[in-house]
Design an enzyme around this catalytic site. Structure first.
Site, PDB file in Angstrom:
ATOM      1  N   TYR A   1       0.816  -1.207   0.000  1.00  0.00           N
ATOM      2  CA  TYR A   1       0.000   0.000   0.000  1.00  0.00           C
ATOM      3  C   TYR A   1       0.860   1.272   0.000  1.00  0.00           C
ATOM      4  O   TYR A   1       0.420   2.316  -0.454  1.00  0.00           O
ATOM      5  CB  TYR A   1      -0.906   0.046   1.236  1.00  0.00           C
ATOM      6  CG  TYR A   1      -2.224  -0.651   1.074  1.00  0.00           C
ATOM      7  CD1 TYR A   1      -2.281  -2.029   0.889  1.00  0.00           C
ATOM      8  CD2 TYR A   1      -3.418   0.057   1.120  1.00  0.00           C
ATOM      9  CE1 TYR A   1      -3.494  -2.678   0.760  1.00  0.00           C
ATOM     10  CE2 TYR A   1      -4.636  -0.579   0.990  1.00  0.00           C
ATOM     11  CZ  TYR A   1      -4.665  -1.946   0.811  1.00  0.00           C
ATOM     12  OH  TYR A   1      -5.874  -2.572   0.673  1.00  0.00           O
TER      13      TYR A   1
ATOM     14  N   LYS B   1       3.155 -15.352   2.703  1.00  0.00           N
ATOM     15  CA  LYS B   1       3.411 -16.113   1.475  1.00  0.00           C
ATOM     16  C   LYS B   1       4.926 -16.339   1.432  1.00  0.00           C
ATOM     17  O   LYS B   1       5.624 -15.908   0.501  1.00  0.00           O
ATOM     18  CB  LYS B   1       2.896 -15.300   0.266  1.00  0.00           C
ATOM     19  CG  LYS B   1       2.893 -16.042  -1.048  1.00  0.00           C
ATOM     20  CD  LYS B   1       1.807 -17.090  -1.181  1.00  0.00           C
ATOM     21  CE  LYS B   1       1.948 -17.854  -2.475  1.00  0.00           C
ATOM     22  NZ  LYS B   1       1.022 -19.004  -2.581  1.00  0.00           N
TER      23      LYS B   1
ATOM     24  N   ASP C   1      -2.935 -18.323   0.647  1.00  0.00           N
ATOM     25  CA  ASP C   1      -3.929 -19.043  -0.178  1.00  0.00           C
ATOM     26  C   ASP C   1      -4.615 -20.128   0.644  1.00  0.00           C
ATOM     27  O   ASP C   1      -5.833 -20.287   0.621  1.00  0.00           O
ATOM     28  CB  ASP C   1      -3.289 -19.599  -1.466  1.00  0.00           C
ATOM     29  CG  ASP C   1      -1.974 -20.332  -1.238  1.00  0.00           C
ATOM     30  OD1 ASP C   1      -1.436 -20.300  -0.103  1.00  0.00           O
ATOM     31  OD2 ASP C   1      -1.463 -20.941  -2.200  1.00  0.00           O
TER      32      ASP C   1
ATOM     33  N   ASP D   1      -6.364  -7.016   4.112  1.00  0.00           N
ATOM     34  CA  ASP D   1      -7.478  -6.365   3.425  1.00  0.00           C
ATOM     35  C   ASP D   1      -8.386  -7.423   2.810  1.00  0.00           C
ATOM     36  O   ASP D   1      -9.602  -7.410   2.985  1.00  0.00           O
ATOM     37  CB  ASP D   1      -6.929  -5.426   2.336  1.00  0.00           C
ATOM     38  CG  ASP D   1      -8.044  -4.761   1.550  1.00  0.00           C
ATOM     39  OD1 ASP D   1      -8.990  -4.267   2.191  1.00  0.00           O
ATOM     40  OD2 ASP D   1      -7.970  -4.735   0.310  1.00  0.00           O
TER      41      ASP D   1
ATOM     42  N   ASP E   1     -12.325  -9.052   4.353  1.00  0.00           N
ATOM     43  CA  ASP E   1     -13.597  -9.048   3.603  1.00  0.00           C
ATOM     44  C   ASP E   1     -14.139 -10.473   3.482  1.00  0.00           C
ATOM     45  O   ASP E   1     -15.333 -10.708   3.631  1.00  0.00           O
ATOM     46  CB  ASP E   1     -13.413  -8.461   2.190  1.00  0.00           C
ATOM     47  CG  ASP E   1     -13.756  -6.967   2.136  1.00  0.00           C
ATOM     48  OD1 ASP E   1     -13.564  -6.284   3.168  1.00  0.00           O
ATOM     49  OD2 ASP E   1     -14.203  -6.489   1.082  1.00  0.00           O
TER      50      ASP E   1
HETATM   51  C1  IPM Z   1     -10.367  -1.198   3.897  1.00  0.00           C
HETATM   52  C2  IPM Z   1     -10.614  -0.630   2.527  1.00  0.00           C
HETATM   53  C3  IPM Z   1      -9.471   0.294   2.157  1.00  0.00           C
HETATM   54  C4  IPM Z   1      -8.205  -0.549   2.119  1.00  0.00           C
HETATM   55  C5  IPM Z   1      -9.669   1.043   0.825  1.00  0.00           C
HETATM   56  C6  IPM Z   1     -10.935   1.846   0.829  1.00  0.00           C
HETATM   57  C7  IPM Z   1      -8.479   1.908   0.491  1.00  0.00           C
HETATM   58  O1  IPM Z   1     -10.799  -1.643   1.597  1.00  0.00           O
HETATM   59  O2  IPM Z   1     -10.285  -0.417   4.865  1.00  0.00           O
HETATM   60  O3  IPM Z   1     -10.263  -2.412   4.023  1.00  0.00           O
HETATM   61  O4  IPM Z   1      -7.900  -1.176   1.103  1.00  0.00           O
HETATM   62  O5  IPM Z   1      -7.505  -0.577   3.136  1.00  0.00           O
HETATM   63 MG    MG Z   2     -10.830  -3.587   2.428  1.00  0.00          MG
END
Ligand code: IPM
Ligand code: MG
Length: 351
Positions: A142, A189, A221, A245, A249
């Site tokens: 990032y 990884k 993975d 990240d 999710d």
């Molecule tokens: C998160 C989001 C952010 C990230 C984006 C919006 C930049 O997906 O907080 O997980 O990738 O960190």
């Molecule tokens: Mg995210």
């Protein structure tokens, strides 16, 4: 106690959900005799529209002088579909994380019995799921060098980590594991990436200081697979920025709705609290977004930043009670579907 809270509603459903968390925090203040002072500032697309930049100086100054930050969401589709956009709302979030030194992103994943039926996974898999993802937040790909070469025909992003960065977030994760079930799963990884091999080196050394913590290493993975296959077995998952990240999710799906999930971004001086769901632009202004992720983020704020454990627990119990009675927003409701505001009010009155 008197506490100053920086309020950054941001974009999309951000203003609606933070409103409900403020409602709940005001109830807590009245009940437990605290004083919370809220000051609101711009961030993200809302800030670009207003002052031309996503993380204005004024917002930064407020953050630095506050005791904690409550944040809604960032992101606007008008920038997503425009690869040429020079300024993006997300830059506000990344700059904020970096300038405030928010190095550990903590995302608890917990299933709630009244919502078991919402999960796409089988009930026997998700019973009692209660783990925390600790994601390194201000390093890795990032923030490494990126750019274009060969007249734009080649692009690169660099993943870079220092020993200090790894040690700082890993210490946080080991300490957290100590207060929980003492299991730490470190995701990397290392069969491919040099940064991952450095993570292993540093965490293996650190593990000597934590002899009672059971450590396992997983390739990312495989981890993606195990989180779905055996979610109840995880306790604390530690990983670098990009993997965290993606895995957070994925993990959010287990609980049935991403709208439920809170997060903390911990820094050395100040910490920030936000729901993990993002700006959800399609729902903005419709009074349908789930405020629980933000309300539980407020509970995390009380616990982590203000050491108000009873107050945090009271919020968590109020959320649970409200769900048990069959109330919920559209994404989770069993019996009674409520709007964002009404759901916030139900939880506040359950307090
Ligand atoms: C998160 C989001 C952010 C990230 C984006 C919006 C930049 O997906 O907080 O997980 O990738 O960190
Ligand atoms: Mg995210």
């Amino acid at each position: 106690m008197k506490k100053r809270i920086a309020l950054l509603p941001g974009d999309g459903v951000g203003p609606e959900v933070t409103n409900e968390a403020v409602k709940v925090l005001k109830k807590i203040a009245a009940k437990y005799n605290h004083e919370f002072i809220f000051t609101e500032r711009l961030i993200g697309g809302a800030a670009i529209d207003e002052v031309g930049e996503p993380f204005p100086k004024e917002t930064e100054e407020l953050c630095i002088s506050s005791d904690a930050i409550l944040f809604g969401a960032i992101g606007d589709p008008k920038y997503d579909n425009n690869p040429a956009a020079k300024i993006r709302p997300e830059q506000g979030l990344l700059t904020m994380r970096k300038t405030l030194g928010l190095y550990a992103n903590v995302r608890p994943i917990k299933t709630y019995e009244p919502l078991y039926h919402q999960s796409p996974l089988k009930i026997d898999r998700i019973k009692g799921v209660d783990f925390v993802i600790v994601r390194e937040l201000i390093g890795g790909i990032y923030f490494g060098a990126r750019g274009r070469e060969e007249e734009g025909r080649t692009a690169f992003d660099t993943c870079i980590y220092t020993t200090d960065e790894i040690e700082r977030v890993s210490t946080y994760a080991f300490e957290l594991a100590k207060t929980r079930r003492r299991k730490l799963s470190i995701v990397d990884k290392a069969n491919v990436l040099e940064t991952s091999r450095l993570w292993r080196e540093v965490t293996k050394k650190l593990a000597h200081d934590y002899p009672t913590i059971q450590v396992e290493y997983l390739f990312v993975d495989n981890a993606a697979m195990q989180i779905i296959k055996r979610p109840a077995e995880f306790d604390v998952i530690l990983t670098e920025n990009m993997f965290g990240d993606i895995l957070s999710d994925e993990a959010s799906v287990i609980t049935g709705s991403i709208g439920m999930l809170p997060s903390a971004s911990v820094g050395e001086k100040i910490s920030l609290y936000e729901p993990i769901h993002g700006s959800f632009p399609k729902a903005a202004g419709k009074n349908i977004a789930n405020p629980i992720g933000t309300i539980l983020s407020a509970a995390l704020m009380l616990e982590y930043s203000f050491q108000m454990k009873d107050e945090a627990r009271a919020i968590q119990d109020a959320v649970y009670k409200t769900l048990e009675r069959g109330f919920g927003t559209k994404d989770i409701a069993t019996k009674h579907i409520l709007g964002t505001r009404e759901m916030g009010e139900k939880i506040a009155s359950a307090l």
